[in-house]
Design a protein around this motif. Structure first.
Motif, PDB file in Angstrom:
ATOM      1  N   GLU A 160       0.828  -1.200   0.000  1.00 43.39           N
ATOM      2  CA  GLU A 160       0.000   0.000   0.000  1.00 43.39           C
ATOM      3  C   GLU A 160       0.869   1.260   0.000  1.00 43.39           C
ATOM      4  O   GLU A 160       0.611   2.221  -0.741  1.00 43.39           O
ATOM      5  CB  GLU A 160      -0.936  -0.002   1.222  1.00 43.39           C
ATOM      6  N   GLN A 161       1.907   1.246   0.817  1.00 44.06           N
ATOM      7  CA  GLN A 161       2.806   2.399   0.866  1.00 44.06           C
ATOM      8  C   GLN A 161       3.541   2.566  -0.462  1.00 44.06           C
ATOM      9  O   GLN A 161       3.675   3.679  -0.977  1.00 44.06           O
ATOM     10  CB  GLN A 161       3.815   2.233   2.010  1.00 44.06           C
ATOM     11  N   LEU A 162       3.998   1.445  -1.035  1.00 45.90           N
ATOM     12  CA  LEU A 162       4.717   1.522  -2.306  1.00 45.90           C
ATOM     13  C   LEU A 162       3.808   2.022  -3.424  1.00 45.90           C
ATOM     14  O   LEU A 162       4.224   2.813  -4.274  1.00 45.90           O
ATOM     15  CB  LEU A 162       5.283   0.146  -2.671  1.00 45.90           C
ATOM     16  N   ALA A 163       2.552   1.574  -3.430  1.00 46.88           N
ATOM     17  CA  ALA A 163       1.612   2.003  -4.465  1.00 46.88           C
ATOM     18  C   ALA A 163       1.378   3.512  -4.415  1.00 46.88           C
ATOM     19  O   ALA A 163       1.158   4.149  -5.455  1.00 46.88           O
ATOM     20  CB  ALA A 163       0.291   1.262  -4.306  1.00 46.88           C
ATOM     21  N   LYS A 164       1.457   4.098  -3.224  1.00 45.39           N
ATOM     22  CA  LYS A 164       1.297   5.545  -3.094  1.00 45.39           C
ATOM     23  C   LYS A 164       2.544   6.279  -3.589  1.00 45.39           C
ATOM     24  O   LYS A 164       2.450   7.369  -4.156  1.00 45.39           O
ATOM     25  CB  LYS A 164       1.026   5.910  -1.637  1.00 45.39           C
ATOM     26  N   VAL A 165       3.701   5.684  -3.370  1.00 42.37           N
ATOM     27  CA  VAL A 165       4.967   6.329  -3.732  1.00 42.37           C
ATOM     28  C   VAL A 165       5.280   6.153  -5.213  1.00 42.37           C
ATOM     29  O   VAL A 165       5.806   7.066  -5.869  1.00 42.37           O
ATOM     30  CB  VAL A 165       6.115   5.747  -2.883  1.00 42.37           C
ATOM     31  N   ALA A 166       4.941   4.987  -5.777  1.00 41.61           N
ATOM     32  CA  ALA A 166       5.377   4.626  -7.135  1.00 41.61           C
ATOM     33  C   ALA A 166       5.018   5.649  -8.216  1.00 41.61           C
ATOM     34  O   ALA A 166       5.866   5.956  -9.059  1.00 41.61           O
ATOM     35  CB  ALA A 166       4.813   3.246  -7.506  1.00 41.61           C
ATOM     36  N   PRO A 167       3.812   6.213  -8.243  1.00 37.42           N
ATOM     37  CA  PRO A 167       3.483   7.139  -9.338  1.00 37.42           C
ATOM     38  C   PRO A 167       4.397   8.364  -9.406  1.00 37.42           C
ATOM     39  O   PRO A 167       4.542   8.965 -10.467  1.00 37.42           O
ATOM     40  CB  PRO A 167       2.036   7.547  -9.029  1.00 37.42           C
ATOM     41  N   SER A 168       4.994   8.746  -8.298  1.00 40.03           N
ATOM     42  CA  SER A 168       5.836   9.944  -8.287  1.00 40.03           C
ATOM     43  C   SER A 168       7.287   9.649  -8.650  1.00 40.03           C
ATOM     44  O   SER A 168       8.093  10.569  -8.789  1.00 40.03           O
ATOM     45  CB  SER A 168       5.803  10.593  -6.896  1.00 40.03           C
ATOM     46  N   LEU A 169       7.649   8.367  -8.820  1.00 41.05           N
ATOM     47  CA  LEU A 169       9.060   8.014  -9.030  1.00 41.05           C
ATOM     48  C   LEU A 169       9.489   8.161 -10.486  1.00 41.05           C
ATOM     49  O   LEU A 169      10.471   8.827 -10.786  1.00 41.05           O
ATOM     50  CB  LEU A 169       9.318   6.580  -8.569  1.00 41.05           C
ATOM     51  N   ALA A 170       8.762   7.541 -11.409  1.00 36.03           N
ATOM     52  CA  ALA A 170       9.220   7.459 -12.797  1.00 36.03           C
ATOM     53  C   ALA A 170       9.445   8.814 -13.471  1.00 36.03           C
ATOM     54  O   ALA A 170      10.416   8.971 -14.203  1.00 36.03           O
ATOM     55  CB  ALA A 170       8.249   6.611 -13.611  1.00 36.03           C
ATOM     56  N   PRO A 171       8.583   9.823 -13.257  1.00 33.38           N
ATOM     57  CA  PRO A 171       8.812  11.092 -13.955  1.00 33.38           C
ATOM     58  C   PRO A 171      10.121  11.779 -13.558  1.00 33.38           C
ATOM     59  O   PRO A 171      10.656  12.586 -14.312  1.00 33.38           O
ATOM     60  CB  PRO A 171       7.604  11.942 -13.534  1.00 33.38           C
ATOM     61  N   ASP A 172      10.627  11.488 -12.365  1.00 34.59           N
ATOM     62  CA  ASP A 172      11.807  12.190 -11.862  1.00 34.59           C
ATOM     63  C   ASP A 172      13.105  11.514 -12.285  1.00 34.59           C
ATOM     64  O   ASP A 172      14.020  12.154 -12.790  1.00 34.59           O
ATOM     65  CB  ASP A 172      11.756  12.285 -10.336  1.00 34.59           C
ATOM     66  N   GLU A 173      13.193  10.215 -12.065  1.00 36.13           N
ATOM     67  CA  GLU A 173      14.416   9.495 -12.388  1.00 36.13           C
ATOM     68  C   GLU A 173      14.139   7.996 -12.314  1.00 36.13           C
ATOM     69  O   GLU A 173      13.048   7.572 -11.931  1.00 36.13           O
ATOM     70  CB  GLU A 173      15.526   9.852 -11.393  1.00 36.13           C
ATOM     71  N   HIS A 174      15.114   7.207 -12.681  1.00 35.06           N
ATOM     72  CA  HIS A 174      14.986   5.769 -12.511  1.00 35.06           C
ATOM     73  C   HIS A 174      14.941   5.449 -11.018  1.00 35.06           C
ATOM     74  O   HIS A 174      15.720   5.986 -10.241  1.00 35.06           O
ATOM     75  CB  HIS A 174      16.183   5.053 -13.145  1.00 35.06           C
TER      76      HIS A 174
END
Length: 315
Positions: A160-174
């Motif tokens: 659940e925590q990862l699902a909240k964080v994941a959308p913000s990761l890819a646009p910034d960097e790998h």
């Protein structure tokens, strides 16, 4: 006119406290040393090669030490590559610094050399990240691809925590994500010179926390250099090509084995390391090839005893 070799440390004043000890040690051993910020170096390319200038004066270094990271990494890399192409000996090289300071490449080099490391997932595809995480045990740790001092680390406790964080990761960097290693509340920093372990200390996380970096409020205590610890640190340092390195080792309580977190190519050094560091630099500036082939530290601090074991608190 002087016959003393000249060493240029290409870097900034972030490690000023180290330099305040290192530079006098270098000078006492018969060499001159100067810290040059990448912005202070001027290069002139001529028909005959290259000339380098610092504060308006031409310099002809016998050795250049690469100590660039964060905001000056790329500028410094260009100049280190220029020095090396023009026949000036360089430690650590532009490639070493670039690869060593990128956690993805750091991990690739460790895995390619067969050094015990961690499982890693890195990329920009958030769906693959979530699919992979469902097959893992939590907690997991998200790290910035480039960073130091424990900055940007996130401990992920659930899907659940990862699902909240994941959308913000890819646009910034790998993203770069690894399992959390069950450890005794500490890790070990091993300092290596010319791939040889010289000194080690434990780094303890503050009470109730998990990040061990001193800058995050952790504490330190000397650690004995056991044969097992020396062997894995030397292998890790060599895999990254880092003649000067700080190897971060974790004691995996689930398996009873050692694993490498990463190899730092510009580690802040502890005072016990600096005299041998100075000696290594002076000898490399005097006879680069011979020194890299055969140099070993004068003293290995906290030498192992037959009864020494890891997973035991020596503090």
């Amino acid at each position: 006119m002087t016959n003393r070799p000249l060493i240029i440390l290409l870097g900034n004043d972030y490690d000023e406290t180290d330099h305040a000890v290192l530079f006098p040690e270098v000078r006492r051993r018969g060499a001159d040393i100067e810290r040059v910020h990448p912005d202070e170096l001027v290069t002139e390319l001529t028909e005959d090669g290259a000339r380098f200038f610092f504060k308006g004066e031409e310099i002809s270094p016998d050795l250049v030490v690469g100590w660039v990271y964060e905001d000056i990494l790329y500028r410094g890399m260009y100049q280190l590559e220029a020095f090396e192409r023009m026949g000036v000996p360089v430690l650590n090289t532009a490639r070493t610094l670039f690869c060593g300071q990128n956690k993805y490449l750091n991990s690739v080099m460790l895995h390619a050399a067969g050094v015990p490391h961690l499982r890693v997932l890195s990329g920009r595809d958030g769906e693959t990240l979530l699919t992979w995480a469902r097959s893992q045990s939590f907690p997991l740790v998200l790290k910035p691809i480039v960073g130091f001092g424990g900055n940007g680390l996130q401990k992920i406790e659930s899907m659940e925590q990862l699902a909240k964080v994941a959308p913000s990761l890819a646009p910034d960097e790998h993203y770069y994500i690894v399992p959390f290693v069950d450890n005794p509340g500490r890790d070990i920093r091993v300092y290596c010179l010319n791939y040889e372990p010289v000194y080690a200390h434990y780094r303890y996380a503050p009470e109730g926390q998990w990040i061990t970096n001193f800058s995050a409020g952790g504490s330190m205590a000397p650690c004995n250099l056991t044969p097992e610890l020396m062997e894995i640190a030397a292998r890790a340092s060599r895999s990254v090509g880092a003649r000067m390195s700080g190897v971060d080792v974790v004691e995996d309580q689930a398996t009873g084995t050692l694993r490498i977190f990463e190899v730092n190519t510009c580690p802040s050094n502890e005072p016990p390391v600096l005299p041998d560091f100075a000696q290594f630099l002076v000898e490399a500036a005097t006879d680069y090839t011979r020194t890299l082939d055969s140099w070993k530290p004068e003293h290995v601090l906290y030498e192992p005893k037959p009864t020494d074991k890891l997973f035991h608190d020596y503090a």
